[in-house]
Design a protein around this motif. Structure first.
Motif, short mmCIF file in Angstrom:
data_model
loop_
_atom_site.label_atom_id
_atom_site.label_comp_id
_atom_site.label_asym_id
_atom_site.label_seq_id
_atom_site.Cartn_x
_atom_site.Cartn_y
_atom_site.Cartn_z
N ARG A 198 -12.57 88.87 -6.56
CA ARG A 198 -13.85 89.92 -6.67
C ARG A 198 -13.90 90.76 -5.41
O ARG A 198 -14.07 91.73 -5.59
CB ARG A 198 -14.79 88.90 -7.38
CG ARG A 198 -16.37 89.76 -7.30
CD ARG A 198 -17.28 88.60 -7.58
NE ARG A 198 -17.60 87.91 -6.54
CZ ARG A 198 -18.25 88.02 -5.32
NH1 ARG A 198 -18.80 89.42 -5.23
NH2 ARG A 198 -18.38 87.39 -4.43
N LEU A 199 -13.94 89.91 -4.44
CA LEU A 199 -14.30 90.72 -3.05
C LEU A 199 -13.16 91.81 -2.73
O LEU A 199 -13.41 92.93 -2.35
CB LEU A 199 -14.42 89.61 -1.80
CG LEU A 199 -15.46 88.66 -1.96
CD1 LEU A 199 -15.29 87.52 -0.91
CD2 LEU A 199 -16.72 89.48 -1.60
N THR A 257 -12.09 81.03 -5.54
CA THR A 257 -12.51 81.77 -6.64
C THR A 257 -13.41 83.31 -6.20
O THR A 257 -13.33 84.18 -7.26
CB THR A 257 -13.75 80.94 -7.39
OG1 THR A 257 -14.98 80.73 -6.59
CG2 THR A 257 -12.80 79.59 -7.79
N ASN A 258 -13.67 83.35 -5.15
CA ASN A 258 -14.47 84.82 -4.60
C ASN A 258 -13.41 85.65 -4.31
O ASN A 258 -13.80 86.94 -4.41
CB ASN A 258 -15.31 84.64 -3.56
CG ASN A 258 -16.80 84.04 -4.09
OD1 ASN A 258 -17.05 84.38 -5.28
ND2 ASN A 258 -17.65 83.57 -3.09
N GLU A 283 -19.47 82.65 1.27
CA GLU A 283 -18.67 83.16 0.17
C GLU A 283 -17.46 82.91 0.41
O GLU A 283 -16.60 82.96 -0.61
CB GLU A 283 -19.07 85.05 0.40
CG GLU A 283 -20.11 85.59 0.15
CD GLU A 283 -19.97 86.90 -0.01
OE1 GLU A 283 -20.03 87.55 -1.09
OE2 GLU A 283 -19.71 87.52 1.21
N TYR A 284 -17.05 82.03 1.17
CA TYR A 284 -15.49 81.93 1.32
C TYR A 284 -14.97 80.72 0.79
O TYR A 284 -15.08 79.52 1.07
CB TYR A 284 -15.36 81.70 2.77
CG TYR A 284 -13.66 81.60 3.47
CD1 TYR A 284 -13.18 82.81 2.99
CD2 TYR A 284 -13.09 80.45 3.94
CE1 TYR A 284 -11.72 82.83 3.52
CE2 TYR A 284 -11.85 80.57 4.45
CZ TYR A 284 -11.12 81.64 3.99
OH TYR A 284 -9.60 81.73 4.58
N ASN A 285 -14.59 81.20 -0.43
CA ASN A 285 -13.90 80.12 -1.44
C ASN A 285 -12.93 81.03 -2.28
O ASN A 285 -13.18 82.09 -2.50
CB ASN A 285 -14.77 79.08 -2.16
CG ASN A 285 -15.69 80.12 -3.15
OD1 ASN A 285 -15.23 80.45 -4.16
ND2 ASN A 285 -16.93 80.14 -2.82
#
Length: 366
Positions: free
Chosen positions: A220-221, A216-217, A212-214
């Motif tokens: 949202r997180l 763009t995320n 999940e580590y980028n």
């Protein structure tokens, strides 16, 4: 001033992995700038500041053969081990480690938001409950502190103290954090002397999986977990402790390349430091000379007199004036000489309000 960040979290949330990555940064730092003693649970790491490299280049160009070593501001990260459910009553290593948080400027909650079948959730169940457990232990510890203080109240104690303690105990009993309680100015001044854990500013470090580590995320997180934990989005920093550990073993160029692939310009640890500065309202002023190029930590809104005291307490007693030039002007003028010739350097008195990035020379009397 020294910035101290207390890292808290339940077992197996990734706190140790994150702290070990900090220790690797510390080892690289200490290799050049040794400290006499570093406790096992304290990591001393430099504050990222690329301005120092630019200043060093200018000094070296002006005086060939001079090293002008860089001395960045530093942050103390304190690993608060032993926090489990019941810590306020002595479970785990209990109050011994809760006491370490009292010395920190800001509390950093590491919350597990990843799934790994190889890591048992001992003490950890899910982000919402994990965060609630830590908050509850801090509240219970503060409640104990408040009740002890109330039991020592004497007849001649002021009404301000009595009212403040009564309000504090009532609010803590309902699960309210001390920093959210509406105290009067006088009450708040008294309560501050108690070094309450839930009165300290907080950050939430969301430890997520590698998948999940980028970049763009991230937004949202943060939005998702801010809603879940009922915490302001401004308090979140998203990291992947496992990737931070990998980064700490790479060279600077390799780190930048790795982060670029993920869409980041700074590591999670660097973003954590920057967020801590922002939350506490801190700035850095700079000194630049052949002896060293250095960043100093200061509270925003502080005067030149207060800034001089960060260098040496005697400077405040013997302060005459400060010669100041903005970092941008210093770079465009390529140093002090042209900055003075072009009128970019100016003399300021003791009441001048320091700005982030001010390059300063203090004029001190004998």
């Amino acid at each position: 001033m020294n910035l101290s960040v207390g890292i808290v979290g339940l077992p197996n949330v990734g706190k140790s992995t994150l702290f070990n990555a900090l220790l690797k940064k510390q080892q690289a730092y200490v290799a050049n700038y040794p400290f006499a003693t570093i406790e096992p649970n304290v990591g001393i790491v430099p504050v990222p500041d690329e301005r120092l490299l630019k200043l060093q280049e200018i000094v070296r160009a002006a005086t060939p053969g001079v090293e002008a070593p860089i001395k960045p501001a530093v942050v103390n990260f304190v690993d608060i081990a032993g926090l489990v459910k019941g810590a306020s009553e002595g479970a785990g290593l209990g109050n011994k480690f809760l006491s370490h948080i009292r010395e920190a400027n800001i509390v950093c909650h590491v919350v597990r938001a990843f799934t790994d079948d190889n890591i048992i959730r001992e003490g950890s169940s899910d982000p919402e409950n994990d965060y609630a457990v830590i908050q509850t232990e801090l509240i219970l510890s503060d409640l104990q502190t408040a009740q002890n203080a109330q039991s020592k109240i004497k007849k001649f104690s002021s009404e301000v103290e009595k009212n403040a303690l009564a309000k504090l105990i009532e609010s803590l009993n309902t699960g309210q954090l001390a920093r959210h309680i509406n105290f009067s100015e006088e009450e708040d001044e008294f309560i501050t002397t108690m070094f309450l854990l839930t009165k300290k500013p907080e950050l939430v470090v969301l430890n997520i999986s590698e998948d999940e580590y980028n970049f763009t995320n991230i937004e949202r997180l943060i939005q998702r977990y801010a809603d879940l934990l009922q915490v302001s989005q401004e308090k979140f920093v998203v990291v992947c402790a496992k990737i931070e550990a990998e980064l700490s073993a790479l060279s600077q160029d390799e780190q930048k390349a790795y982060l670029k692939e993920l869409g980041f310009t700074a590591s999670g640890l660097e973003r954590l430091i920057q967020k801590a500065y922002q939350t506490l309202g801190l700035i850095s002023f700079l000194t630049c000379g052949e002896k060293e190029v250095r960043a100093w930590t200061l509270r925003a809104g502080s005067t030149a007199l207060r800034a001089s005291g960060e260098i040496h307490s005697d400077f405040m007693k013997k302060f005459i004036k400060a010669e100041v030039v903005s970092y941008e002007d210093f770079i465009s003028c390529n140093g002090w000489k042209a900055a003075r010739e072009k009128g970019k350097a100016r003399f300021e008195g003791r009441d001048y309000i320091m700005q982030d990035g001010d390059v300063v020379e203090f004029k001190i009397g004998s």
